[in-house]
Design an enzyme around this catalytic site. Structure first.
Site, PDB file in Angstrom:
ATOM      1  N   GLY A   1      -9.501  -0.205  -1.769  1.00 53.39           N
ATOM      2  CA  GLY A   1      -8.319  -0.543  -1.031  1.00 53.39           C
ATOM      3  C   GLY A   1      -7.309   0.252  -0.830  1.00 53.39           C
TER       4      GLY A   1
ATOM      5  N   GLN B   1       1.310   3.188   0.345  1.00 54.37           N
ATOM      6  CA  GLN B   1       0.572   4.041  -0.772  1.00 54.37           C
ATOM      7  C   GLN B   1       0.558   5.497  -0.207  1.00 54.37           C
ATOM      8  OE1 GLN B   1      -2.565   1.025  -2.149  1.00 54.37           O
ATOM      9  NE2 GLN B   1      -2.187   2.101  -3.784  1.00 54.37           N
TER      10      GLN B   1
ATOM     11  N   CYS C   1      -5.407   0.271  -9.499  1.00 52.70           N
ATOM     12  CA  CYS C   1      -4.763   0.427  -8.376  1.00 52.70           C
ATOM     13  C   CYS C   1      -4.635   2.089  -8.340  1.00 52.70           C
ATOM     14  CB  CYS C   1      -3.327  -0.058  -8.411  1.00 52.70           C
ATOM     15  SG  CYS C   1      -2.398   0.287  -7.029  1.00 52.70           S
ATOM     16  N   LEU C   2      -4.816   2.490  -7.100  1.00 54.52           N
ATOM     17  CA  LEU C   2      -4.628   4.074  -6.795  1.00 54.52           C
ATOM     18  C   LEU C   2      -3.492   4.651  -7.080  1.00 54.52           C
ATOM     19  CD1 LEU C   2      -6.793   4.401  -3.783  1.00 54.52           C
ATOM     20  CD2 LEU C   2      -7.319   4.981  -6.221  1.00 54.52           C
TER      21      LEU C   2
ATOM     22  N   HIS D   1      -4.449  -8.190  -3.512  1.00 51.56           N
ATOM     23  CA  HIS D   1      -3.909  -7.020  -3.980  1.00 51.56           C
ATOM     24  C   HIS D   1      -3.099  -6.159  -3.014  1.00 51.56           C
ATOM     25  CE1 HIS D   1      -3.813  -3.457  -6.963  1.00 51.56           C
ATOM     26  NE2 HIS D   1      -3.708  -2.827  -5.853  1.00 51.56           N
ATOM     27  N   GLU D   2      -4.027  -6.105  -1.874  1.00 55.36           N
ATOM     28  CA  GLU D   2      -3.223  -5.100  -0.642  1.00 55.36           C
ATOM     29  C   GLU D   2      -2.302  -5.831  -0.056  1.00 55.36           C
ATOM     30  OE1 GLU D   2      -4.162  -2.150  -0.844  1.00 55.36           O
ATOM     31  OE2 GLU D   2      -5.937  -2.456  -2.215  1.00 55.36           O
TER      32      GLU D   2
ATOM     33  N   HIS E   1       0.880  -5.455  -1.671  1.00 62.15           N
ATOM     34  CA  HIS E   1       1.601  -3.742  -1.561  1.00 62.15           C
ATOM     35  C   HIS E   1       2.353  -4.112  -0.291  1.00 62.15           C
ATOM     36  CE1 HIS E   1      -0.102  -0.979  -4.519  1.00 62.15           C
ATOM     37  NE2 HIS E   1      -1.266  -1.389  -3.937  1.00 62.15           N
TER      38      HIS E   1
END
Ligand code: NI
Length: 169
Positions: free
Chosen positions: A46, A51, A93-94, A135-136, A139
């Site tokens: 995701g 990000q 997480c990226l 999670h997203e 963000h």
């Protein structure tokens, strides 16, 4: 459609509360196309718009990584309307390359969002799918998965976090 650099932990845009999207115009469509290219290249699950440095309320989920279906789920102005249960699972997480920690989150979630055609939709999710949605959504509110860790767990990864912050600066 172009890949963009993924913002790392330490960049202030990850702490911003993202702005609602008023109109799904070509700017938003281009942003989402770039996010899709970026997520596919990173082979991630995701990605939220902040990000890639844009604090707008949209995230995408690569559902093929969850259930093998071939769908890139685009969630504009998403809301979680219901959650239930609780489960602990490893998460990454990226924006935190190389860091994986166990995080407790609701086991099930109901999402409401708008797609790229402006159509509102609702999805019930559990397992990894629910975790990815939560999670997203975090963000978009400037919240990061490390915020869910105990202070002890955070202490244990504080060196790694410091190194990331110095790379982001
Ligand atoms: Ni993330």
């Amino acid at each position: 459609m172009a890949t963009k650099p993924i913002v790392l932990y330490g960049d202030p845009v990850l702490r911003e509360k993202s702005e609602p999207i008023e109109k799904i115009d070509s700017e938003i469509k281009n942003l989402v196309a770039d996010m899709i290219a970026t997520l596919r290249k990173a082979e991630g699950l995701g990605l939220a718009a902040n990000q890639v440095g844009v604090a707008k309320r949209v995230f995408i989920i690569e559902t093929s990584m969850i259930d093998g279906s071939d769908e890139m789920l685009v969630c504009i102005n998403p809301e979680i309307t219901e959650t239930s249960g609780e489960v602990e699972y490893e998460e990454g997480c990226l924006s935190f390359p190389g860091i994986f920690e166990r995080v407790t989150r609701p086991a099930e979630a109901v999402l409401r969002a708008t797609d790229l055609d402006g159509i509102k939709f609702e999805r019930r999710a559990d397992g990894l799918f629910a975790r990815a949605l939560l999670h997203e959504l975090d963000h978009l509110n400037g919240k990061l998965f490390i915020d869910h860790l105990s202070s002890l767990s955070r202490q244990l990864i504080s060196k790694k976090l410091k190194k990331l912050r110095s790379e982001a600066a």
